[in-house]
Motif scaffolding. Structure first.
Motif, PDB file in Angstrom:
ATOM      1  N   ASP A 149     -81.671 -32.336  25.829  1.00  0.00           N
ATOM      2  CA  ASP A 149     -80.231 -32.604  25.709  1.00  0.00           C
ATOM      3  C   ASP A 149     -79.481 -31.319  25.370  1.00  0.00           C
ATOM      4  OD1 ASP A 149     -78.071 -34.189  26.036  1.00  0.00           O
ATOM      5  OD2 ASP A 149     -78.703 -35.719  24.598  1.00  0.00           O
ATOM      6  N   CYS A 150     -78.157 -31.373  25.562  1.00  0.00           N
ATOM      7  CA  CYS A 150     -77.358 -30.144  25.554  1.00  0.00           C
ATOM      8  C   CYS A 150     -75.964 -30.429  25.021  1.00  0.00           C
ATOM      9  CB  CYS A 150     -77.252 -29.642  26.986  1.00  0.00           C
ATOM     10  SG  CYS A 150     -76.994 -30.992  28.160  1.00  0.00           S
ATOM     11  N   MET A 151     -75.235 -29.376  24.752  1.00  0.00           N
ATOM     12  CA  MET A 151     -73.824 -29.476  24.385  1.00  0.00           C
ATOM     13  C   MET A 151     -72.990 -28.949  25.555  1.00  0.00           C
ATOM     14  SD  MET A 151     -72.919 -30.765  21.539  1.00  0.00           S
ATOM     15  CE  MET A 151     -73.985 -31.633  20.401  1.00  0.00           C
ATOM     16  N   PRO A 152     -71.859 -29.589  25.845  1.00  0.00           N
ATOM     17  CA  PRO A 152     -71.060 -29.181  27.005  1.00  0.00           C
ATOM     18  C   PRO A 152     -70.304 -27.878  26.771  1.00  0.00           C
ATOM     19  CG  PRO A 152     -69.932 -30.898  25.783  1.00  0.00           C
ATOM     20  CD  PRO A 152     -71.278 -30.730  25.135  1.00  0.00           C
ATOM     21  N   ASP A 153     -69.962 -27.204  27.861  1.00  0.00           N
ATOM     22  CA  ASP A 153     -68.970 -26.128  27.786  1.00  0.00           C
ATOM     23  C   ASP A 153     -67.686 -26.646  28.445  1.00  0.00           C
ATOM     24  OD1 ASP A 153     -69.286 -25.979  30.515  1.00  0.00           O
ATOM     25  OD2 ASP A 153     -70.198 -23.984  30.529  1.00  0.00           O
TER      26      ASP A 153
ATOM     27  N   GLN B 141     -76.813 -22.747  28.090  1.00  0.00           N
ATOM     28  CA  GLN B 141     -75.720 -23.312  28.868  1.00  0.00           C
ATOM     29  C   GLN B 141     -76.198 -23.411  30.305  1.00  0.00           C
ATOM     30  OE1 GLN B 141     -73.179 -24.840  28.044  1.00  0.00           O
ATOM     31  NE2 GLN B 141     -73.003 -24.235  25.917  1.00  0.00           N
ATOM     32  N   THR B 142     -75.718 -24.425  31.000  1.00  0.00           N
ATOM     33  CA  THR B 142     -76.128 -24.702  32.371  1.00  0.00           C
ATOM     34  C   THR B 142     -76.328 -23.442  33.219  1.00  0.00           C
ATOM     35  OG1 THR B 142     -75.076 -26.802  32.257  1.00  0.00           O
ATOM     36  CG2 THR B 142     -75.369 -25.915  34.446  1.00  0.00           C
ATOM     37  N   THR B 143     -77.426 -23.402  33.945  1.00  0.00           N
ATOM     38  CA  THR B 143     -77.742 -22.243  34.786  1.00  0.00           C
ATOM     39  C   THR B 143     -76.847 -22.204  36.030  1.00  0.00           C
ATOM     40  OG1 THR B 143     -79.370 -23.612  35.913  1.00  0.00           O
ATOM     41  CG2 THR B 143     -80.183 -22.205  34.128  1.00  0.00           C
TER      42      THR B 143
ATOM     43  N   GLU C  37     -71.811 -36.309  19.271  1.00  0.00           N
ATOM     44  CA  GLU C  37     -71.133 -35.017  19.205  1.00  0.00           C
ATOM     45  C   GLU C  37     -70.952 -34.437  20.606  1.00  0.00           C
ATOM     46  OE1 GLU C  37     -73.078 -32.090  16.686  1.00  0.00           O
ATOM     47  OE2 GLU C  37     -71.761 -30.525  17.491  1.00  0.00           O
ATOM     48  N   LYS C  38     -71.995 -34.611  21.420  1.00  0.00           N
ATOM     49  CA  LYS C  38     -71.951 -34.106  22.797  1.00  0.00           C
ATOM     50  C   LYS C  38     -70.794 -34.749  23.563  1.00  0.00           C
ATOM     51  CE  LYS C  38     -74.642 -34.226  27.089  1.00  0.00           C
ATOM     52  NZ  LYS C  38     -75.920 -34.564  27.719  1.00  0.00           N
ATOM     53  N   ALA C  39     -70.736 -36.081  23.528  1.00  0.00           N
ATOM     54  CA  ALA C  39     -69.678 -36.768  24.274  1.00  0.00           C
ATOM     55  C   ALA C  39     -68.310 -36.373  23.721  1.00  0.00           C
ATOM     56  CB  ALA C  39     -69.883 -38.278  24.207  1.00  0.00           C
TER      57      ALA C  39
ATOM     58  N   VAL D 275     -84.779 -29.486  31.478  1.00  0.00           N
ATOM     59  CA  VAL D 275     -83.774 -29.944  32.443  1.00  0.00           C
ATOM     60  C   VAL D 275     -82.717 -30.788  31.721  1.00  0.00           C
ATOM     61  CG1 VAL D 275     -83.426 -31.164  34.614  1.00  0.00           C
ATOM     62  CG2 VAL D 275     -85.589 -29.967  34.193  1.00  0.00           C
ATOM     63  N   HIS D 276     -81.445 -30.405  31.892  1.00  0.00           N
ATOM     64  CA  HIS D 276     -80.352 -31.160  31.270  1.00  0.00           C
ATOM     65  C   HIS D 276     -80.172 -32.521  31.959  1.00  0.00           C
ATOM     66  CE1 HIS D 276     -78.151 -27.273  29.728  1.00  0.00           C
ATOM     67  NE2 HIS D 276     -79.207 -27.578  28.998  1.00  0.00           N
ATOM     68  N   PRO D 277     -79.575 -33.497  31.241  1.00  0.00           N
ATOM     69  CA  PRO D 277     -79.401 -34.839  31.823  1.00  0.00           C
ATOM     70  C   PRO D 277     -78.699 -34.826  33.189  1.00  0.00           C
ATOM     71  CG  PRO D 277     -78.937 -34.909  29.485  1.00  0.00           C
ATOM     72  CD  PRO D 277     -79.182 -33.465  29.826  1.00  0.00           C
ATOM     73  N   CYS D 278     -77.671 -33.993  33.354  1.00  0.00           N
ATOM     74  CA  CYS D 278     -76.971 -33.984  34.642  1.00  0.00           C
ATOM     75  C   CYS D 278     -77.924 -33.582  35.757  1.00  0.00           C
ATOM     76  CB  CYS D 278     -75.762 -33.047  34.589  1.00  0.00           C
ATOM     77  SG  CYS D 278     -76.158 -31.368  34.047  1.00  0.00           S
ATOM     78  N   ASP D 279     -78.803 -32.640  35.469  1.00  0.00           N
ATOM     79  CA  ASP D 279     -79.734 -32.184  36.495  1.00  0.00           C
ATOM     80  C   ASP D 279     -80.860 -33.191  36.738  1.00  0.00           C
ATOM     81  OD1 ASP D 279     -78.313 -29.896  37.075  1.00  0.00           O
ATOM     82  OD2 ASP D 279     -79.388 -28.665  35.621  1.00  0.00           O
TER      83      ASP D 279
ATOM     84  N   TYR E 252     -66.590 -26.594  31.321  1.00  0.00           N
ATOM     85  CA  TYR E 252     -66.688 -27.079  32.705  1.00  0.00           C
ATOM     86  C   TYR E 252     -67.433 -28.400  32.842  1.00  0.00           C
ATOM     87  CZ  TYR E 252     -65.348 -22.264  33.725  1.00  0.00           C
ATOM     88  OH  TYR E 252     -64.693 -21.070  33.777  1.00  0.00           O
ATOM     89  N   CYS E 253     -68.238 -28.757  31.842  1.00  0.00           N
ATOM     90  CA  CYS E 253     -69.040 -29.982  31.917  1.00  0.00           C
ATOM     91  C   CYS E 253     -68.140 -31.214  31.887  1.00  0.00           C
ATOM     92  CB  CYS E 253     -69.986 -30.063  30.717  1.00  0.00           C
ATOM     93  SG  CYS E 253     -71.229 -28.767  30.667  1.00  0.00           S
ATOM     94  N   PHE E 254     -68.456 -32.209  32.743  1.00  0.00           N
ATOM     95  CA  PHE E 254     -67.719 -33.480  32.670  1.00  0.00           C
ATOM     96  C   PHE E 254     -68.633 -34.661  33.001  1.00  0.00           C
ATOM     97  CE2 PHE E 254     -66.864 -34.093  37.314  1.00  0.00           C
ATOM     98  CZ  PHE E 254     -67.176 -32.822  37.789  1.00  0.00           C
ATOM     99  N   CYS E 255     -69.848 -34.603  32.487  1.00  0.00           N
ATOM    100  CA  CYS E 255     -70.850 -35.616  32.843  1.00  0.00           C
ATOM    101  C   CYS E 255     -70.524 -36.995  32.305  1.00  0.00           C
ATOM    102  CB  CYS E 255     -72.230 -35.166  32.373  1.00  0.00           C
ATOM    103  SG  CYS E 255     -72.305 -34.816  30.609  1.00  0.00           S
ATOM    104  N   THR E 256     -69.622 -37.106  31.293  1.00  0.00           N
ATOM    105  CA  THR E 256     -69.254 -38.450  30.832  1.00  0.00           C
ATOM    106  C   THR E 256     -68.433 -39.172  31.897  1.00  0.00           C
ATOM    107  OG1 THR E 256     -67.477 -37.365  29.631  1.00  0.00           O
ATOM    108  CG2 THR E 256     -69.340 -38.125  28.317  1.00  0.00           C
TER     109      THR E 256
ATOM    110  N   THR F 241     -72.700 -34.722  39.594  1.00  0.00           N
ATOM    111  CA  THR F 241     -73.264 -35.034  38.284  1.00  0.00           C
ATOM    112  C   THR F 241     -72.332 -34.624  37.152  1.00  0.00           C
ATOM    113  OG1 THR F 241     -74.250 -32.870  38.013  1.00  0.00           O
ATOM    114  CG2 THR F 241     -75.561 -34.534  39.188  1.00  0.00           C
ATOM    115  N   GLY F 242     -71.255 -33.901  37.505  1.00  0.00           N
ATOM    116  CA  GLY F 242     -70.376 -33.400  36.466  1.00  0.00           C
ATOM    117  C   GLY F 242     -70.897 -32.155  35.781  1.00  0.00           C
ATOM    118  N   CYS F 243     -71.823 -31.466  36.428  1.00  0.00           N
ATOM    119  CA  CYS F 243     -72.433 -30.284  35.798  1.00  0.00           C
ATOM    120  C   CYS F 243     -71.472 -29.105  35.727  1.00  0.00           C
ATOM    121  CB  CYS F 243     -73.693 -29.865  36.546  1.00  0.00           C
ATOM    122  SG  CYS F 243     -73.369 -29.064  38.130  1.00  0.00           S
TER     123      CYS F 243
END
Ligand code: SF4
Ligand code: SF4
Ligand code: SF4
Ligand code: SF4
Ligand code: SF4
Lengths: 353, 275
Positions: free
Chosen positions: A133-137, A54-56, A200-202, A96-100, A139-143, A317-319
């Motif tokens: 690539d990653c799965m959101p928690d 999960q995002t650092t 699934e991520k989105a 590195v995740h897409p947002c980063d 707090y993520c809102f990168c879409t 970035t919506g991270c």
């Protein structure tokens, strides 16, 4: 279409092990003294790499712009002797995740603007980047910020599939990294699995902004929203954690420090934050944003108006890091949606009344 | 001028003094060891009860730790101020406020009885206060015990003739730059968001919460602390703390008082919002 290859599970550790043998590699790993705490740091063993994380708290921009660094050392000789402290070694930043990734490109653009900053591009030029690539928690809102599928600033990008990773080869440097690895051509089935992962991520993204970046900029520009900023400010510590964890924040502070021998010292640079009371304090004692609500407001306008208008995309970035880190429970999505919804509510009443 | 920019012609004479305290600040300074040796190249120590037996009343720089809790302390610190061209307060007791000031919540006579019983009449006591509340001070250092990086910085500033303003940012800034786990995630209450940094966030580096020993920074938002720690339906990093402790305002006030009871901390009055 970039070349797509497959790196099977059993080849992953070998691949990263070889990168580590070739030169320094920074990636997500557990801090030895804090089990469970994943952060970006140098790796000496590929087994320590955590690609599924999960995002650092602190973003990977620290690889190019460390929280604290020495710019040069000086000796008080006559004439003054100054020695620049410049790292020259190439390195690889991995995981590195897409947002980063999107954030790295934003900082490329921001620092390239006149008056250009010299350290960032020099450090970027000596690194290769591998995204994952990653799965959101929650707090993520990168879409909502157009970062969910970013492949900016990276040489290879990995998406988890059944057999291992689908590898997008995005640059010649990326191709070079794979030259002696056990990778094979991706099949349609592999591609479909990667596509399913992205769907699934989105779909798993629970947090989202209720307006497009353009609508949001217009709403923020259209009125002052002072009442809301004051409400938020009454809860805000001005602790700066929303800036010190943000991948797109680029402000810094500079200080000189003497050695105890008093014959020399060093010039230090460290991250700064616009939420701190003294950030906008200038010589003579004037503070452009003396009041807490002015500083809170500034963070939103900076990310969603000023830089949006300058660079054509929101500097967020919506991270979700700022929301995760805030010990006052101030959540960027909640606050932004509150602004949006209050503005729309007023519009509706305006139309009716 | 000497290239090292030392502002004193000869080596300045320095002295250490203690007032009401645990003397932990002096002990910490002694732990600096090799830094201390570097420092001693630039100064002569003439009085330091914890480290040497000689004493002298001829000094340029006085380092003073501890709180002022008796009338005779007031006179003594005034005499030191008279003699020293530079007065430095060491640690929170001397610079801003510390545990000693907790006694100010009760009548002084009651405190004397409690501590000395039958012997109370032989002692005097006044509400405890930092040295900064009694005389003008040139340099302040905070921490319980004093933050050593700050002490070293202050010594360098003095020797190079520069001023030192203690940082006015919260511990969270240093903690985040250290890239450590926020202890709220472990369900611990941390006073980092309202506490003056300068210690390097040393406690959170070791997984402990900041207990606020360097005192509140200027414009610390105590209203925010109450709102965060009592927040209904907190869904972020504070949730575990809120659910675990169910704090009342009085409990939060008591926590904040430990290092901030000079002048007496009254939450109700301190939360009158914006900066
Ligand atoms: S914001 Fe998006 S890209 Fe970033 S960690 Fe969350 S899901 Fe991944
Ligand atoms: S992290 Fe939260 S409390 Fe701290 S400055 Fe940002 S919004 Fe305010
Ligand atoms: S503003 Fe918050 S959500 Fe946006 S990029 Fe910065 S830390 Fe991430
Ligand atoms: S551990 Fe304490 S000092 Fe560190 S970020 Fe969290 S609240 Fe702030
Ligand atoms: S982290 Fe807090 S309690 Fe620990 S030394 Fe720093 S100010 Fe004192």
């Amino acid at each position: 279409m970039p070349t797509e290859l497959v790196m099977p599970h059993e080849a992953v550790e070998r691949f990263f092990g070889r990168l580590i043998d070739e030169g320094p590699v920074m990636g997500p790993r557990e801090r030895v003294s804090q089990p469970g705490f994943i952060h970006f740091d140098w790796l000496s063993d590929a087994a320590d790499l955590r690609l599924n994380y999960q995002t650092t708290t602190i973003p990977p921009k620290k690889a190019f712009f460390p929280p604290r660094e020495v710019l040069f050392e000086f000796e008080l000789t006559d004439p003054l002797k100054i020695t620049a402290v410049r790292e020259a070694e190439s390195f690889t930043l991995v995981g590195v995740h897409p947002c980063d990734l999107a954030a790295l490109r934003m900082l490329d653009d921001a620092y390239a603007r006149e008056p250009a900053e010299a350290c960032w591009p020099a450090n970027r030029a000596r690194a290769r980047v591998i995204g994952v690539d990653c799965m959101p928690d929650e707090y993520c809102f990168c879409t909502s910020t157009d970062s969910c599928y970013s492949r900016a600033a990276c040489d290879l990008f990995l998406t988890p599939i059944e057999r291992g990773y689908l590898v997008e080869v995005l640059t010649p440097a990326g191709e070079d990294m794979l030259r002696v690895s056990d990778v094979s051509e991706a099949t349609d089935e592999d591609r479909e699995q990667a596509e399913a992962f992205r769907r699934e991520k989105a779909g798993a993204m629970t947090a989202r902004l209720d307006a497009t970046p353009e609508e949001l900029a217009e709403i923020l520009e259209s009125e002052e929203h002072t009442e809301l900023w004051k409400e938020i400010a009454s809860r805000c510590y001005s602790c700066g954690s929303c800036n010190t964890t943000c991948p797109t924040c680029f402000c810094f502070d500079i200080n000189d420090e003497f050695d105890l021998g008093l014959t020399g010292g060093r010039r230090m640079r460290s991250w700064d934050s616009c939420q701190l009371a003294e950030f906008a304090l200038v010589a003579g004692g004037h503070n452009f944003r003396r009041l807490r609500w002015q500083r809170v407001r500034h963070r939103w306008y900076r990310k969603f108006v000023y830089l949006y208008r300058t660079f054509g995309r929101p500097y967020c970035t919506g991270c979700g890091r700022c929301s995760r880190a805030c010990t006052a429970d101030i959540n960027i999505v909640d606050v932004t949606n509150e602004i949006i919804n209050r503005a729309r509510e007023r519009d509706r009443q305006g139309v009716q009344g | 001028m000497d290239k090292r920019m030392v502002r004193f012609g000869n080596k300045p004479q320095i002295a250490f003094f203690d007032f009401a305290c645990c003397e932990g600040c002096q002990l910490s300074v002694l732990q600096l060891e090799e830094h201390l040796l570097d420092m001693l190249n630039h100064v002569d120590v003439v009085t330091w009860r914890e480290a040497m037996s000689e004493q002298s009343n001829d000094y340029d720089i006085a380092f003073c730790e501890g709180s002022i809790t008796r009338e005779e302390d007031v006179e003594r610190i005034r005499a030191i101020r008279e003699q020293a061209s530079i007065l430095v307060t060491l640690g929170s007791c001397a610079s801003g406020g510390c545990h000693n000031d907790l006694k100010n919540q009760w009548p002084m006579a009651e405190m004397l009885d409690l501590v000395y019983g039958d012997m109370a009449e032989h002692f005097d006591t006044i509400p405890s206060r930092p040295i900064t509340a009694v005389v003008d001070v040139d340099y302040r250092t905070y921490g319980c015990p004093v933050s050593l990086p700050e002490f070293v910085t202050v010594v360098k500033r003095i020797l190079t003739g520069q001023r030192y303003e203690p940082p006015n940012q919260p511990v969270c800034v240093e903690c985040k730059l250290n890239d450590h786990l926020c202890v709220y995630e472990k369900g611990l209450v941390c006073l980092g968001p309202v506490t003056r940094c300068g210690c390097g966030a040393i406690c959170t580096q070791f997984g402990d919460p900041c207990r606020g020993c360097r005192g509140l920074m200027d414009a610390a938002n105590l209203e925010a602390a109450v709102k965060a720690l009592t927040r209904e339906q907190a869904h972020s990093i504070v949730r575990r703390v809120v659910e675990r402790y169910r704090f009342t305002e009085e409990e939060i006030e008591a926590k904040l008082r430990i290092y901030n009871n000079w002048p007496e901390l009254k939450l109700e009055e301190s939360v009158a919002n914006d900066d």
